[in-house]
Structure formats: C-alpha cells, structure tokens
Design a protein around this motif. Sequence first.
Motif: not given
Length: 544
Positions: A106-107, A112-113, A118-120, A241-242
């Motif tokens: 999640y970092g 990126i998102l 990321a939270m959703l 980037r992932i």
Amino acid sequence: MASDRRPSSSETRSLLEEAPPSYHSTDDVDVTSSPTEDTPPLNKFSRADINWILAGLWSSVLLGAFDGTVVATLLTPIGSHFDSSNQASYIGTSYLLSVCCFTPLYGRLADILGRKGAMLLALSLFGSGTIFCGLATSMRALIVARAVAGMGGGGSVYAFIASIAVSDLIPLKQRGLYQGMANILYGLGAGLGGPLGGWVNDMFGWLGPLLIFSFTVVATKVNIKLPFEVQNQSIADKLHRIDIIGSLTLVGTVGCLLLGFSLKTSEELPWSHPLISGLFFASVISCVLFIWVEKYWAPYPVMPLRLMTQRTPLAVSISNLLTSMSAFSMIYNIPLYFSAVRLDSAAKSGLHLLPHSVAISTGSVLAGWIMRRTGKLYTLTLVSSLLTIIASLLVTFWDENSSALHLWLDLIPQGFGMASFITSTLIAMIAGVYKEDMAVATGITYLFRTTGQVLGVSLSGAILQGVLLQKLRERIQGPGSSEASEDRWYSIRTTSVIPTLEPFLQRAAMDSYADALRAVFIWQVAINFLGFLACLPIQENVLP
C-alpha cells in the motif's frame, strides 16, 4: 548514542505543503508540493474538510482495533461452533498473515492510486472479507474470509494509509500528537472489543455502520492530490511503477516464514517436518530473489534497500519488530491466563485488557504532546521501551496470591509504553528519510510491526504448548493417572474443559497453565530487552 542533526526545513512540514499552515489564525489550509511561491497550491482544505478527512480515516482505526480484540476473545466459541477448536487459531493468524504480506504494497499504491484510491481499495477488501465472515458456513470458509479481510486491513484498519495522509496534512512536529489522537480511538476500540467479545454474536452487525461511514467519508472528502507529474501519468506508466516481482517475492518471503511458524504452533509439527522445513526453505529462496530484484531490477522498488542500510530506519524497523512480538503475545495470552488459571468467563477475561487499552490512548497522546512541546523524541523512545520491560517483569510474578490490584494495574506500563514507543518511532522514521520516501518508509515500519505481531502470537504459542504438555505429563501421575491418556492431555488444553474436570485434574491443569504462561512472560521480558537495545541507535532529529 543520539546526534543532534537538524533536518532540512522541508522535513519539518507536512509532505505536500510549502509553508507550515497556521491552525489558529486561518480558516483554510493550502497544501502544495511546489518549492516556489508562484505555483498555485495543489490542495486547499478548510478546517471542516480536514476534520472530516480525519474522521473518515480514524474511524477505520477504531474499526480495526475493535475487530482484532473481538476476534481474539471469540476464538474458542467460534471453534466450538464449527466443531473445529484445533483450527481456531487460524482465524487470527490468517488475518495477520494477509495484513503482514499486503501492508508494504500500500505504500506504493498510495503514491500511484492516490491516498483516496488506496484507502477505498483497502476498505473494500476489508468490508468484503467481513461480509464473507458473516456468511461462512464452515471453519475453512471463515479462515479464507479473514484472509481476504486482512488484504484490506493492511492498508486501512491498521492506520497505514491514514498515517500517510496525516503526514500530507500535518507538520512533522505535530504529527506525534495527531498519531496520539488516532491511538485514542485504537484504545477505545480495543477496550470495547475485549469485554464485548464475550457476547457479540454477529460481527458485521457491529462493524457494518462504521465501515460504511468510513468508506463514504473517504470517497467524498479525501481529495488529496498528488504532484502533477504523478497525476498526469498514463495508466501504463502508473502500472509500470508497481513493483510486481518485488511484491510477489516479498509476499513469498514473509508469508512462507510466518506460515511455517504458525503451522509449527497450531499443528504441533516437528521442526524437521517436510512442510515446515519446506516453507522455511521457500522463504529463504524468496528472500534472496527479493533482494536481487530490489537491488538490480525494480525501477520503483517496493522496499528500497538503501533505506534499510541507514541507521535510523534499520533501528526503527528492528525495534518495532521485537516490541510488537512482545505486545501481541501479551494481548493474546493475558485473557488466556484469566480463563485457564483464574477460571474467569470470556467476558471477564477480556475486561482485564481495559486498563491496557486506556493506557494505549493516554501514552500515545502524552508522547505526541511531549514531542510537540520539546521537539525531541530520543529519550521518550528509550523510556517507553523501558516501560514495556517493567510490565513484562511484573506479570511474571503473578500467582494465586497476587492481589486484584496487581492483576488490573500491572498491564498499564505495557500499554502506555507500547503506544508511546510506536508513536515516537514512527515520527523518527518519517523525520529520518526524504519526503519522496515517506510513504514507503511508513510501509516498512508497518511491515516489521505486523510481522512482529504474527511472530509474537506464533512463537509464544509454541512456547506455551511445549511447556504446558510437559507440565501436564509431570503432574498427572499417581492415583487416577490411568484415566489421563495422551488424548486426555490434549483435551485438557482446551480451556473450556477445565471447569468440568474433577478437582485433581482441574488443579493440575490450572497449575500447568500458570507455569507455561510464566515461561511465555519471561520470554517477553527477553524480547523487550532486545527491543530496548535495538532502539539505542535511533538518531535524534530535532523537530523545530
């Protein structure tokens, strides 16, 4: 051991702002990542918007704390309901394994998102897993559902993305205080989860409204924009980037390691068993591949190795690993002490964690206030670590003659010290890295923390079961021992059976549990002492 290296001015501000906002004299807060005054701000939040953002983010913290302590308290009833008491521990470990494996991912996803995306994603996974828990008709289905919930818990309910978002909005010197406010909710959730866990029957009935509230507020209010160069990237560039290979090898490293320890404890397999040795071997191979990928292959590594070679990040990571091992061992084994040794009910056993939960809230807020007032954190970190050692020492002296006052109050230094410790070390980590590494560094901290939680539960369980079986065999001798076969010893290790035993076997079981838990508590003292040594190299980054 501490140096007085003053950080650059950018380290003392919130991640995306040009100048520290005045929270007392203005109504709006401008947040930007631009170094020039002529560039328009990326974000502009009113005080009300910030309050809503924090409410949405922090409600997930309350959600996670309540969820964790309820599940810890309900392991035995759930196992009995599905006639699978031997698999009940998997409910907790499957969730923690998923949290541990997915937390560091999640970092990068937050960069990126975006913070909202990321939270959703995290809340959606956690909510889906929670719903599936309510619909589960077997123990295996429940274990899988908890694993799905853990995929989201690594980013939402463990306050990881919330910590990143708060760092976007709040100047560094004040972040400790805000972290303390979040821990008030954590303490409240943990405190309610313990006593309520004895009679809560429908998990989703309690968690659903809070989950919906958090999801709605995050979707509508958390509009923190990333820098323009990130926002304007194409989907292909964002996917590039992932660090997919690095993420997979990291999950393999952590997952195989923790699964090996968990199976060793819950299934009582020997260390030489092919499954256990195979998992550890797979973990080593994945670790080697992970290091190679992160060093030579990944353009945007999920865990930059250069951070782990720096003094403060390395010290923070190791100390968080060790102190989290002891803390979760304490949380899981204290209720067991009261149910197996004192023969208290599940609700009353969980209630003994209430002073600990209050201490978590108090310790974190006080730590934040001290850092805001003094601008320093090194001495605070050492004192906090010492408090965890003191608490572990106190519980090792518990026996049948211990007063009720000791049984209620001896846990307070543990909660107080641990809350203060994780608050100060998180700020030390953030203050010790560059702004562009903040999200990833926060993920590393949470990775080591959650890894320590799983290891603490697994290793303490291995110690407990080994000593318990040995003590039972020693005590159940003489008249009536023919009734106590190997199968009987195993049945005695189910705490719900102890009150129904004849007096001789009941006393043997209670004394054996007391000896086994004392061995666990002594182990906690050693782990906390190592954690104290590990935090000595942390640097003093003054927070002006």
